[in-house]
Design an enzyme around this catalytic site. Structure first.
Site, mmCIF file in Angstrom:
data_model
loop_
_atom_site.group_PDB
_atom_site.id
_atom_site.type_symbol
_atom_site.label_atom_id
_atom_site.label_comp_id
_atom_site.label_asym_id
_atom_site.label_seq_id
_atom_site.Cartn_x
_atom_site.Cartn_y
_atom_site.Cartn_z
ATOM 1 N N GLY A 68 -7.968 -14.279 -7.923
ATOM 2 C CA GLY A 68 -8.484 -13.724 -6.666
ATOM 3 C C GLY A 68 -7.613 -14.048 -5.472
ATOM 4 C CG HIS A 75 -2.104 -0.982 0.987
ATOM 5 N ND1 HIS A 75 -3.255 -0.665 0.302
ATOM 6 C CD2 HIS A 75 -2.236 -2.272 1.346
ATOM 7 C CE1 HIS A 75 -4.049 -1.732 0.261
ATOM 8 N NE2 HIS A 75 -3.452 -2.725 0.887
ATOM 9 C CG ASP A 94 -0.611 -5.288 -8.560
ATOM 10 O OD1 ASP A 94 0.257 -5.283 -7.661
ATOM 11 O OD2 ASP A 94 -1.831 -5.220 -8.326
HETATM 12 C C1 GLA Z 1 -3.023 -4.255 -4.915
HETATM 13 C C2 GLA Z 1 -2.882 -3.087 -5.890
HETATM 14 C C3 GLA Z 1 -1.447 -2.568 -5.892
HETATM 15 C C4 GLA Z 1 -0.967 -2.260 -4.480
HETATM 16 C C5 GLA Z 1 -1.268 -3.439 -3.543
HETATM 17 C C6 GLA Z 1 -0.955 -3.118 -2.108
HETATM 18 O O1 GLA Z 1 -2.260 -5.335 -5.349
HETATM 19 O O2 GLA Z 1 -3.258 -3.468 -7.182
HETATM 20 O O3 GLA Z 1 -1.358 -1.422 -6.708
HETATM 21 O O4 GLA Z 1 -1.532 -1.080 -4.006
HETATM 22 O O5 GLA Z 1 -2.607 -3.852 -3.620
HETATM 23 O O6 GLA Z 1 0.406 -2.932 -1.920
#
Ligand code: GLA
Length: 384
Positions: free
Chosen positions: A120, A34, A170
């Site tokens: 998921g 986060h 991601d």
């Molecule tokens: C998800 C979001 C990412 C990131 C993570 C937490 O995977 O897609 O962008 O914010 O949560 O680190």
């Protein structure tokens, strides 16, 4: 082999061969959770679980896409790109729309995709899909879009068609991954360095809580807003601050009286997590895996108590390991509210560990635990 299945399904569905086949992997994140949408640091890597996609032009304005894993065919027209009420097709339409917005001409195409990223489970199957579509269409329609642009297109597709205001981690990890290397990414500047993982007799292991996280339904977007509220408070005294990345702990302390308890906890967590990530990278450099593991636990504690994105199942999987000396560290991974935990443990103890934690987990939660030993792999690539 999944690419063979893609080829077979393609000729069955469309009576022809795919012109391009793309492999696009999921990701793990070692620490720095986060922090990406707060312009901070993350330490992810691409893994050896991936989505494979076959594409061919069909010379119409229509697109037909078959998902092997769902056993479903979906269709859309490039002239009518509007988000649908959920479903995987949104990720594909979202990327197609990014080509149109960017003035990159594309025509109708047929596509078959499938893979082995658990869906998921917080391993970024949606980012892998978006990246795969982006790279596939760029190749198919001769655009040579740069990897950086493809990453941004995937992120915007997710924002606009899936309604999740995710950060860039991601897509970046899935696209830029390199075998056996973690990526230290500065989400403010998008500068990155690859970090060798010298794990010796240790390994990373993922445990799937089987609590399906649906980021869109979760409090993900709320957390993002809470952080923005914190930034707005700080800006009243420090106008140069643009994000939590620019915030020092002392600035938070000066403004403490103005913070609600929730916003205080969210913001202090993010500032601390960025510091933890720097320390974790130093640990990797001096091959101090014990120190790294301790930081993983601290990250989990912050996510659980301050950022409040964990859940009882994830806490169980982490807490169970705290007195096991063959486990150096554990934490929830990704957005939270379910999905996977990541554990750093002695390879020789993995089998025994899985046996006992699986039993206890079943007894406590009624759920069957799944484990994914992962290897660090290359990012999104054209394979045929
Ligand atoms: C998800 C979001 C990412 C990131 C993570 C937490 O995977 O897609 O962008 O914010 O949560 O680190």
């Amino acid at each position: 082999m999944i690419p063979n299945q893609i080829r077979q399904q393609f000729s069955f569905r469309f009576q022809t061969e795919p012109a391009v086949i793309v492999r696009s992997p999921g990701r793990i994140n070692l620490i720095g959770e986060h922090t990406d949408y707060n312009q901070g640091f993350v330490l992810p890597a691409a893994i050896d679980k991936a989505i494979y996609l076959g594409f061919k032009k069909n010379h119409t304005s229509k697109c037909s896409v078959y998902s092997l894993d769902y056993g479903q065919m979906e269709e859309f027209d490039l002239n009518e790109l509007v988000p649908r009420n959920g479903g995987w097709i949104n990720f594909i339409m979202g990327v197609a729309q990014q080509f149109k917005i960017g003035g990159l001409e594309i025509g109708g195409f047929d596509c078959v995709f499938g893979g082995d990223i658990p869906i998921g489970a917080g391993l970024s199957s949606s980012a892998a899909l978006e990246n795969g579509v982006g790279m596939g269409l760029s190749h198919l329609f001769d655009h040579s879009v740069s990897k950086n642009s493809l990453i941004e297109m995937s992120q915007r597709a997710e924002h606009e068609f899936a309604g999740v205001h995710c950060g860039i981690m991601d897509m970046f990890a899935s696209m830029m991954g390199k075998k056996d290397l973690a990526i230290k990414l500065d989400c403010k500047t998008l500068e990155y360095t690859y970090f060798p993982l010298k794990l010796g007799e240790y390994q990373f292991l993922l445990l799937d809580s089987k609590v399906t996280h649906a980021l869109g339904d979760s409090k993900y977007n709320t957390r993002r807003k809470e952080c923005e509220a914190g930034v707005a408070l700080i800006q009243s005294q420090f106008p140069d601050v643009k994000s939590l990345r620019d915030v020092e702990y002392s600035m938070l302390v000066e403004q403490r009286a103005n913070f609600s308890p929730n916003v205080w906890d969210r913001c202090t967590y993010v500032v601390e997590e960025n510091e933890r990530l720097q320390l974790a990278c130093e640990c990797l450099e001096r091959e101090d895996l014990k120190g790294f593991g301790q930081l993983m636990y601290a990250s989990h504690d912050g996510l659980r108590h301050k950022y409040e994105v964990s859940c009882p199942e994830l806490d169980f999987l982490v807490d169970f390991t705290r007195d096991k000396d063959y486990v150096l560290g554990a934490r929830m991974m990704g957005g939270g509210f379910g999905g996977c935990t990541i554990h750093l443990l002695e390879s020789g103890s993995a089998e025994h560990f899985l046996e006992i934690i699986g039993k206890e987990y079943k007894q406590t939660t009624g759920k069957e635990l799944a484990a994914y030993p992962v290897r660090i792999s290359d990012g999104t690539e054209i394979i045929a």
